[in-house]
Design a protein around this motif. Structure first.
Motif, PDB file in Angstrom:
ATOM      1  N   UNK A 172      60.032  43.203  22.949  1.00  0.00           N
ATOM      2  CA  UNK A 172      61.439  42.798  22.848  1.00  0.00           C
ATOM      3  C   UNK A 172      62.371  43.974  23.067  1.00  0.00           C
ATOM      4  N   UNK A 173      61.913  45.179  22.801  1.00  0.00           N
ATOM      5  CA  UNK A 173      62.776  46.352  22.929  1.00  0.00           C
ATOM      6  C   UNK A 173      63.259  46.553  24.362  1.00  0.00           C
ATOM      7  N   UNK A 174      62.511  46.003  25.325  1.00  0.00           N
ATOM      8  CA  UNK A 174      62.897  46.179  26.729  1.00  0.00           C
ATOM      9  C   UNK A 174      63.973  45.202  27.170  1.00  0.00           C
ATOM     10  N   UNK A 175      64.306  44.225  26.329  1.00  0.00           N
ATOM     11  CA  UNK A 175      65.339  43.238  26.681  1.00  0.00           C
ATOM     12  C   UNK A 175      66.706  43.884  26.513  1.00  0.00           C
ATOM     13  N   UNK A 176      67.531  43.801  27.545  1.00  0.00           N
ATOM     14  CA  UNK A 176      68.815  44.506  27.517  1.00  0.00           C
ATOM     15  C   UNK A 176      69.911  43.732  26.805  1.00  0.00           C
ATOM     16  N   UNK A 177      69.788  42.396  26.708  1.00  0.00           N
ATOM     17  CA  UNK A 177      70.846  41.595  26.082  1.00  0.00           C
ATOM     18  C   UNK A 177      71.017  41.968  24.614  1.00  0.00           C
ATOM     19  N   UNK A 178      72.265  41.992  24.167  1.00  0.00           N
ATOM     20  CA  UNK A 178      72.540  42.328  22.768  1.00  0.00           C
ATOM     21  C   UNK A 178      72.066  41.210  21.859  1.00  0.00           C
ATOM     22  N   UNK A 179      71.297  41.560  20.831  1.00  0.00           N
ATOM     23  CA  UNK A 179      70.768  40.566  19.909  1.00  0.00           C
ATOM     24  C   UNK A 179      71.913  39.931  19.123  1.00  0.00           C
ATOM     25  N   UNK A 180      72.096  38.622  19.280  1.00  0.00           N
ATOM     26  CA  UNK A 180      73.210  37.946  18.607  1.00  0.00           C
ATOM     27  C   UNK A 180      72.975  36.448  18.617  1.00  0.00           C
ATOM     28  N   UNK A 181      73.368  35.796  17.519  1.00  0.00           N
ATOM     29  CA  UNK A 181      73.364  34.329  17.505  1.00  0.00           C
ATOM     30  C   UNK A 181      74.572  33.819  18.280  1.00  0.00           C
ATOM     31  N   UNK A 182      74.459  32.665  18.925  1.00  0.00           N
ATOM     32  CA  UNK A 182      75.641  32.082  19.566  1.00  0.00           C
ATOM     33  C   UNK A 182      76.656  31.662  18.514  1.00  0.00           C
ATOM     34  N   UNK A 183      77.886  31.449  18.934  1.00  0.00           N
ATOM     35  CA  UNK A 183      78.973  31.175  17.996  1.00  0.00           C
ATOM     36  C   UNK A 183      78.723  29.923  17.170  1.00  0.00           C
ATOM     37  N   UNK A 184      78.042  28.904  17.750  1.00  0.00           N
ATOM     38  CA  UNK A 184      77.787  27.678  16.984  1.00  0.00           C
ATOM     39  C   UNK A 184      76.917  27.972  15.767  1.00  0.00           C
ATOM     40  N   UNK A 185      75.913  28.830  15.931  1.00  0.00           N
ATOM     41  CA  UNK A 185      75.040  29.183  14.811  1.00  0.00           C
ATOM     42  C   UNK A 185      75.812  30.009  13.787  1.00  0.00           C
ATOM     43  N   UNK A 186      76.654  30.905  14.258  1.00  0.00           N
ATOM     44  CA  UNK A 186      77.456  31.708  13.335  1.00  0.00           C
ATOM     45  C   UNK A 186      78.352  30.828  12.473  1.00  0.00           C
TER      46      UNK A 186
ATOM     47  N   UNK B 271      71.829  23.029  21.154  1.00  0.00           N
ATOM     48  CA  UNK B 271      71.120  23.268  22.399  1.00  0.00           C
ATOM     49  C   UNK B 271      70.364  24.591  22.396  1.00  0.00           C
ATOM     50  N   UNK B 272      69.764  24.949  23.525  1.00  0.00           N
ATOM     51  CA  UNK B 272      68.948  26.166  23.614  1.00  0.00           C
ATOM     52  C   UNK B 272      69.742  27.429  23.298  1.00  0.00           C
ATOM     53  N   UNK B 273      69.025  28.441  22.834  1.00  0.00           N
ATOM     54  CA  UNK B 273      69.652  29.726  22.523  1.00  0.00           C
ATOM     55  C   UNK B 273      69.817  30.546  23.796  1.00  0.00           C
ATOM     56  N   UNK B 274      70.895  31.317  23.892  1.00  0.00           N
ATOM     57  CA  UNK B 274      71.051  32.254  25.015  1.00  0.00           C
ATOM     58  C   UNK B 274      70.092  33.425  24.837  1.00  0.00           C
ATOM     59  N   UNK B 275      70.045  34.298  25.849  1.00  0.00           N
ATOM     60  CA  UNK B 275      69.090  35.408  25.821  1.00  0.00           C
ATOM     61  C   UNK B 275      69.288  36.298  24.597  1.00  0.00           C
ATOM     62  N   UNK B 276      70.550  36.584  24.231  1.00  0.00           N
ATOM     63  CA  UNK B 276      70.789  37.410  23.049  1.00  0.00           C
ATOM     64  C   UNK B 276      70.224  36.785  21.792  1.00  0.00           C
ATOM     65  N   UNK B 277      70.369  35.461  21.650  1.00  0.00           N
ATOM     66  CA  UNK B 277      69.797  34.765  20.504  1.00  0.00           C
ATOM     67  C   UNK B 277      68.284  34.755  20.541  1.00  0.00           C
ATOM     68  N   UNK B 278      67.724  34.596  21.732  1.00  0.00           N
ATOM     69  CA  UNK B 278      66.266  34.618  21.866  1.00  0.00           C
ATOM     70  C   UNK B 278      65.702  35.991  21.519  1.00  0.00           C
TER      71      UNK B 278
ATOM     72  N   UNK C 263      55.021  31.568  20.091  1.00  0.00           N
ATOM     73  CA  UNK C 263      55.248  31.286  21.502  1.00  0.00           C
ATOM     74  C   UNK C 263      55.794  29.890  21.719  1.00  0.00           C
ATOM     75  N   UNK C 264      55.238  28.900  21.014  1.00  0.00           N
ATOM     76  CA  UNK C 264      55.736  27.542  21.130  1.00  0.00           C
ATOM     77  C   UNK C 264      57.165  27.408  20.658  1.00  0.00           C
ATOM     78  N   UNK C 265      57.509  28.097  19.566  1.00  0.00           N
ATOM     79  CA  UNK C 265      58.877  28.030  19.067  1.00  0.00           C
ATOM     80  C   UNK C 265      59.863  28.686  20.024  1.00  0.00           C
ATOM     81  N   UNK C 266      59.433  29.747  20.679  1.00  0.00           N
ATOM     82  CA  UNK C 266      60.325  30.411  21.638  1.00  0.00           C
ATOM     83  C   UNK C 266      60.585  29.525  22.853  1.00  0.00           C
ATOM     84  N   UNK C 267      59.583  28.748  23.282  1.00  0.00           N
ATOM     85  CA  UNK C 267      59.811  27.793  24.366  1.00  0.00           C
ATOM     86  C   UNK C 267      60.824  26.745  23.931  1.00  0.00           C
ATOM     87  N   UNK C 268      60.664  26.225  22.708  1.00  0.00           N
ATOM     88  CA  UNK C 268      61.629  25.254  22.185  1.00  0.00           C
ATOM     89  C   UNK C 268      63.024  25.860  22.139  1.00  0.00           C
ATOM     90  N   UNK C 269      63.133  27.091  21.637  1.00  0.00           N
ATOM     91  CA  UNK C 269      64.439  27.727  21.502  1.00  0.00           C
ATOM     92  C   UNK C 269      65.097  27.963  22.852  1.00  0.00           C
TER      93      UNK C 269
END
Length: 627
Positions: A275-289, A118-125, A211-217
């Motif tokens: 992207x530097x202004x995004x506060x969420x910690x950059x991380x893949x969700x556990x399923x991707x890990x 499914x879609x990536x959370x903000x940290x993954x995005x 941009x298109x890939x980010x919408x998909x993600x």
């Protein structure tokens, strides 16, 4: 396992009798997969590093033009370096089977990750956006334009995304008859408008693809895909992408990436800065890990067995390898899972996930399957669910002791403006939607900016009904984000459509007045409130009314020049006219229905209410291609 050549993901296999055992100085170990251009093999470089070796099909290698283009693209690709591209380590374009070796990147492609988890959370995005921007910086600095950026060409590795197959995709053009003047080259759903039109490209074309890939993600949906390749290309050039599922922190820059005018798009450097202004910690969700860990462990197994098949379950050490890899992934991401006694502790699928489910996704959910024993069996034994409409389904659930409360799940229903509880799920506050001695409801919005929610209620319960409501909501939400049950819908299904976008503006203007804005009530219901007439439109599966004696059977279509359709109608004492057209039966006494309800605001408008409902239904039918 991503192949990097457009092939489907498969587990690694032993080399076949006709497969080479080496490519230059690289020892070949296993088959990763194959695609239109060739096979992808797992190899070991002389220094011990694992590589992905792409071997070109012999029939392509027989073309001097293809071989020359391949040679030129290999040379260009070797100029690209950087942490977010799969570095080219070696190549031989003059070999009987031309080949190229690049760094092996364990992990799913973006396409596979979204399809499976499914879609990536903000940290993954955030991690995805930063990685793609950094990759574009290197590709563009090398004087190249990728031209085929798509989810299958982005690998989600332990240290971030890796862009693959730059340049190589262009070598394939000579054999796919896509090089004629004005012909678009690439993957239609992720082209830029100028690429779709066959115009000269700049680096801004790659930014549009990102941009298109980010919408998909963020949403799980391709932003421009149509029923055919020509329709997809038309959408790329003319349609506005729905970025509603993109978190607010990234939506502005994603909208800019998708500007039709290349001059209005950000550069790769500007995208990276945003992207530097995004506060969420950059991380893949556990399923991707976990997928990265599985791929790395399997590659390690083939490496240590020197290309001989071995059973991963034959000992505990493969779990130890996976555990070590997951620990490395956890340095970049979050949600590291513990491994004890050779087995993994089940992680919480909602942990470290930012909920972002698009309206398009919610419309296609098979809601009643969220009340199946495989979803809520821990709460009790559910009876056969009963559908209210595509968004709402209920079932009696037998608990221990024989009690039978009614449990109801709502998907894409109107988000209530109610009190927040102290709980949260997937970074969304849990809402208290219904309270009482024998009833309780819990809900979460489908995303931070979403106007709709996922809701679970328990009614006719003795004792605490809020605890099972919370447990039911979590179970339903977990299923939605991990393996969403999708309804079997035809291409012309009314359930798929956005009701607010399914009626021609001129038809709405004639019915309720020009300039009236659409207002979504839920994912299947829209309304327009004019000064003389209010109109509500529902496109959903519900109980059939065409054989209900309470409703008048009417033929509609004459005045709007459509073939007559048999509909059911009910006119209230206040002049409200409700017209229900059963477009196609589904199962039992249900059918896909277009319902238009016109409510007169003034007595003078009563006479036009039923005619307005017919016009609106006719417009929906016309757009769906039923005329």
């Amino acid at each position: 396992m991503p192949t990097g050549t457009g092939g489907e993901a498969t587990a690694m296999k032993q080399l076949g009798a006709n497969d080479p055992r080496s490519a230059g100085r690289h020892r070949l170990l296993a088959v990763i997969g194959q695609g239109a251009m060739g096979r992808v093999l797992l190899g070991r470089a002389p220094d011990g590093r694992l590589v992905a070796v792409k071997m070109v099909h012999r029939h392509l290698a027989r073309s001097p033009e293809f071989r020359e283009r391949f040679r030129m693209e290999v040379q260009a690709s070797q100029r690209v370096t950087g942490a977010y591209t799969a570095a080219v380590m070696d190549a031989d374009p003059d070999a009987p089977e031309p080949w190229l070796a690049s760094t092996y990147v364990p992990g799913p492609s973006l396409r596979e990750a979204v399809e499976q988890s499914g879609p990536l959370p903000l940290g993954g995005l955030r991690l995805l956006t930063a990685g793609l921007a950094a990759a574009l910086l290197e590709i563009h600095r090398a004087g190249m334009i990728h031209r085929d950026l798509k989810p299958a060409n982005v690998l989600l590795g332990a240290e971030g995304p890796r862009v693959i197959d730059f340049g190589i995709a262009r070598a394939l053009e000579t054999r796919t008859q896509l090089t004629s003047t004005g012909s678009p080259i690439g993957s239609p759903a992720f082209m830029s408008p100028e690429q779709a039109g066959g115009d000269e490209l700049t680096t801004a074309s790659d930014v549009f693809s990102v941009g298109g890939m980010l919408v998909l993600a963020a949403s799980g949906q391709n932003p421009f895909t149509g029923a055919s390749a020509p329709q997809t290309l038309y959408n790329v050039v003319h349609a506005r992408a729905d970025t509603g599922a993109v978190p607010a922190a990234l939506r502005t820059v994603v909208d800019a990436c998708l500007a039709k005018n290349p001059a209005h798009r950000p550069t790769a450097e500007q995208l990276l800065g945003a992207v530097e202004a995004v506060s969420a910690r950059a991380a893949w969700p556990s399923e991707v890990q976990r997928a990265i860990a599985r791929d790395a462990a399997e590659a390690q197994r083939w490496d240590e067995s020197d290309g001989q098949p071995s059973e991963p379950a034959g000992g505990r050490r493969w779990w130890v390898i996976a555990a070590a890899i997951v620990t490395v992934v956890g340095v970049v991401g979050a949600g590291v899972f513990a491994l004890t006694h050779g087995r993994s502790a089940a992680p919480d699928p909602l942990a470290h996930r930012t909920l972002a489910i698009s309206d398009d996704q919610l419309r296609t959910v098979d809601t009643c399957r969220l009340l199946g024993a495989d979803v809520i069996g821990s709460l009790g034994q559910p009876a056969q669910p009963v559908l209210t409409n595509s968004s709402v389904c209920s079932a009696k659930v037998t608990l221990s002791g024989g009690r039978q409360p009614t449990m109801t799940v709502g998907v894409g229903v109107a988000a209530p403006d109610v009190v927040r509880t102290a709980d949260s799920l997937a970074d969304q506050p849990v809402l208290d939607t219904r309270a009482g001695n024998r009833a309780c409801g819990r809900a979460v919005r489908a995303g931070a900016q979403s106007k709709v929610a996922i809701e679970f209620t328990v009614a006719d319960a003795d004792g605490d009904s809020c605890a099972p409501a919370m447990a039911g909501l979590k179970s339903a939400l977990t299923r939605l984000v991990t393996n969403s049950p999708t309804a079997s819908l035809s291409r012309q299904s009314v359930v798929r459509v956005d009701p607010c976008a399914s009626v021609d503006s001129s038809v709405i203007g004639a019915a309720v007045g020009s300039g009236v804005s659409a207002s979504a009530i839920d994912v299947h219901t829209c309304q327009w409130q004019g000064t003389g007439l209010g109109m509500k439109l529902q496109t959903t599966e519900t109980a059939r009314l065409d054989n209900n004696p309470k409703y008048q059977q009417v033929g509609i279509g004459g005045e709007i020049q459509l073939a007559p359709h048999q509909a059911a109608r009910l006119v209230d004492a206040d002049g409200t006219c409700s017209t229900y057209l059963m477009v196609q039966p589904t199962t039992g006494d249900r059918g896909e229905t277009i319902a238009a309800i016109a409510h007169p605001v003034t007595p003078a408008s009563s006479g036009k209410a039923c005619g307005a409902t017919e016009s609106v239904i006719g417009s929906v039918l016309e757009r769906l291609g039923y005329t």
